[in-house]
Structure formats: C-alpha cells, structure tokens
Scaffold this motif. Structure first.
Motif, short mmCIF file in Angstrom:
data_model
loop_
_atom_site.label_atom_id
_atom_site.label_comp_id
_atom_site.label_asym_id
_atom_site.label_seq_id
_atom_site.Cartn_x
_atom_site.Cartn_y
_atom_site.Cartn_z
N ALA A 153 23.16 77.82 -42.53
CA ALA A 153 22.88 79.31 -43.13
C ALA A 153 21.88 79.02 -44.36
O ALA A 153 22.22 78.06 -45.29
N SER A 154 20.80 79.49 -44.59
CA SER A 154 19.59 79.05 -45.46
C SER A 154 19.02 80.08 -46.10
O SER A 154 18.84 81.04 -45.29
N GLU A 156 15.60 79.94 -46.30
CA GLU A 156 14.63 79.79 -45.33
C GLU A 156 14.76 79.73 -44.01
O GLU A 156 15.92 78.79 -43.83
N PRO A 157 14.03 80.03 -43.18
CA PRO A 157 14.52 79.52 -41.66
C PRO A 157 14.44 77.85 -41.45
O PRO A 157 13.65 77.47 -41.78
N THR A 159 14.41 76.00 -38.11
CA THR A 159 14.68 76.11 -36.49
C THR A 159 14.13 74.87 -35.78
O THR A 159 14.49 74.95 -34.44
N TYR A 221 25.13 85.98 -46.97
CA TYR A 221 24.19 86.53 -46.37
C TYR A 221 23.29 87.01 -47.55
O TYR A 221 21.78 87.09 -47.23
N HIS A 226 19.12 83.38 -43.37
CA HIS A 226 18.73 83.07 -42.03
C HIS A 226 19.88 82.01 -41.46
O HIS A 226 19.96 81.27 -42.10
N SER A 228 20.65 79.51 -38.39
CA SER A 228 20.29 78.71 -37.34
C SER A 228 21.37 78.54 -36.54
O SER A 228 22.12 77.70 -37.08
N ILE A 289 21.34 89.46 -41.81
CA ILE A 289 21.11 88.12 -41.43
C ILE A 289 19.96 88.32 -40.34
O ILE A 289 19.82 89.22 -39.74
N GLU A 290 19.20 87.10 -40.25
CA GLU A 290 18.32 86.94 -38.97
C GLU A 290 18.80 85.68 -38.41
O GLU A 290 18.72 84.51 -39.04
N HIS A 292 18.26 82.56 -35.78
CA HIS A 292 17.26 81.96 -34.85
C HIS A 292 17.92 80.77 -34.16
O HIS A 292 18.79 80.07 -34.40
#
Length: 327
Positions: A153-154, A156-157, A159, A221, A226, A228, A289-290, A292
């Motif tokens: 969890a970050s 910024e993404p 990936t 969050y 983000h 991953s 959250i998003e 990836h």
C-alpha cells in the motif's frame, strides 16, 4: 460473605499481575488493537466462548480493545513478564525480539496458496518454532489465526520491479522482513506500527505492506490509497498466552484452552481468509483505494528464495523450511 471475599481476592490478584486464580474463580486479561468488528477480536471472542464452554469451572475474560493496552510490541513484553495481558493474537515478527526463529512461520512468499497455508497450520509442522518461542519468550501458542493476503500500500502506484526499486516502505521488525524486501530492490525500514500513518503523511516513508482488514480498519487508505497486488504473504497470526499465566492455571483449564485455541484458530482463519477479498472490494467500491496488478511477481520469488534458504540455515531450520515447502 465468603463469595464476596473470594471475588475480592481474585480482583486483588489481577492488580498484582497475572491471571487471578482463587479456587474456581479465574479472570484472564486479553488485548486487541482493533474494535469488535475486526477478525482478530471476533476470533478472541470465539476463543473466550469456547474456553468457557469446555471448562467446568468459572472463568471470566477482560478483553481490552482499540489499542487500550498499547500495540503488539507492548503485548509481547507483557506476555513475557506475565503482566497486564494474558492472551492475544500477534504477528510472529513482533515476537522476534525474544525468538529469532519465530518469524520464519510468517516470512514473505512462504506459502504457495491458501490450501498450502491451511495444510501447514492444521499440522504440527511448526512445532519446533512453538517450542523455541515457549522457551525463549515464555509465550505459548494455543492456536493459529490469519488468512489475510498482504500487499503493498503506497502513496503512489507501485506496479513493477522498476517502480519498486528504492521504494521507502515500512516493514515489521524481524530482520527477515527487511532482508526479503531489500532483495527485491525496495528500501525497507522497521518503524512502529502506530507511527505508519504519520510517517507516510509526512513523507518519511512512501508506503508499507499489510492486509485489507488493517488498511480499512485503521484508515491507512487516506495516506496510502494505491494497493499493488504483490500477494507476498498469507498471514500467520498465532493466538498466544503468557506461559507464566498458563502454567499457573488448573490442568483442566489448560486443556480447555489448548482445545479452544485450536478451534478458535480454525474459525478465525476461515473468517479472515473469507473477508479479505470482501474488504478490498469494499474499499474499491467506496473510492478509497485504487488497485494495481503487479508485473514481476515471478522475479520477486526468484530473488527471495536464496534469502529464505540462508535465513533457515542460520536458524538450523532448513529441514523445517523444506517440510513446509513440500506439504
């Protein structure tokens, strides 16, 4: 008058430290960092229910929630000393201060999948680690909870392996955690769990690794939206008791605790493994959250295996590691 005196004696014993034992009157004190809705707490409630059901005498439980008694590193100290906390659920890495071998049961990339994980925890494969923990730390494992799948969890993404390189992330305190993430190119730091939110917010670190339940429950969050899907760990979270307290209990209560711990652990594993995907989806649906996909997980496995092998060899646990891998 007699009953009142016995209760008074029991309560007094609690404040002197240790479980209160006055004939049939026993009070055990528990701790959870979370609220009633968290899988840890639900599992501890099930453990309490089962102990009371299986024990012929009277036993009371005093479970403090929401980190009232501190964080897991505090609980480990209390358990070792036999004060303040008699039972809880812990991450193995938080017990590494006393037993350097115990984090092996929770190291990243140990389990192939949930079926492999449950087979190991339903067997006696980890008994050598349990014995070492009891001797070195004075902590008794009575059952196994877990089942959360840990991801990155970050802020910024992250990936792929290139984006992971140099990523400043929080890891748990056991050296194997830092060694593992260093091997895949990240820049791990072992900082206190209760400092993670502020550390990401202020830019001290850029992220951490955890399961969905904790990300949701503690609102991580908000600073690390983000996620991953590295799926690097299926958690092992022992249900534990202080050996100093456990050894003072009547033999029939000890037997009830061990039986209840095994059953509560199975309950908790089913609960958490089932909830994990639901909680992740709930945060996605809420726009919190998003998620990836992570490209390069096979490369991560390739880089990590030599670290695992060296760690197990250092601990004299190569046979144990091979047994777990081969199940």
């Amino acid at each position: 008058m007699f009953n009142f005196s016995m209760k008074t004696l029991a309560v007094t014993a609690v404040f002197l430290g240790g479980a209160s034992v006055a004939q049939a009157d026993v009070t055990l004190r528990g701790a959870s960092m979370f609220d009633e809705e968290h899988a840890f707490t639900k599992t501890l409630r099930e453990f309490e229910r089962l102990v009371a059901e299986k024990y012929d005498g009277e036993v009371d439980f005093d479970l403090r929630l929401n980190g009232e008694l501190g964080v897991e590193s505090d609980y480990v100290t209390y358990l070792n000393q036999g004060v303040a906390v008699d039972y809880t659920i812990l991450a193995p890495s938080n017990m590494a201060v006393f037993s350097e071998s115990i984090p092996l049961m929770d190291m990243p990339f140990l389990f192939r999948d949930l079926e492999h994980w449950d087979a190991v925890l339903s067997s006696d494969a980890l008994k050598p680690l349990e014995d070492d923990l009891r001797e070195a730390a004075g902590i008794v494992i009575v059952g196994y909870h877990g089942g959360g799948v840990r991801n990155l969890a970050s802020a910024e993404p992250i990936t792929n392996m290139d984006e992971l390189a140099g990523h400043r992330m929080r890891v748990m305190g056991a050296p194997i955690q830092a060694q593992t993430f260093s091997a895949v190119g990240a820049a791990p730091s072992a900082i206190a769990y209760n400092e993670v939110y502020n550390a990401i917010q202020t830019g001290v670190i850029a992220g951490f690794e955890n399961e969905a339940a904790s990300i949701q429950n503690l609102k991580f969050y908000e600073v690390a939206p983000h996620v991953s899907l590295t799926q690097h760990t299926i958690t092992v979270r022992p249900i534990v008791m202080s050996a100093k307290i456990f050894d003072e209990l009547p033999a029939d209560l000890q037997a009830a605790i061990m039986e209840a711990g095994a059953e509560a652990g199975a309950f908790g594993r089913a609960l958490e493994s089932g909830q994990d995907g639901e909680k992740l989806q709930a945060m996605i649906d809420a726009g919190q959250i998003e998620v990836h996909e992570f490209e390069g997980r096979e490369k991560m496995l390739e880089l990590v295996q030599p670290v695992q092998d060296a760690y197990a060899e250092e601990l004299g646990a190569t046979e144990l590691l091979n047994n777990v891998r081969g199940m």
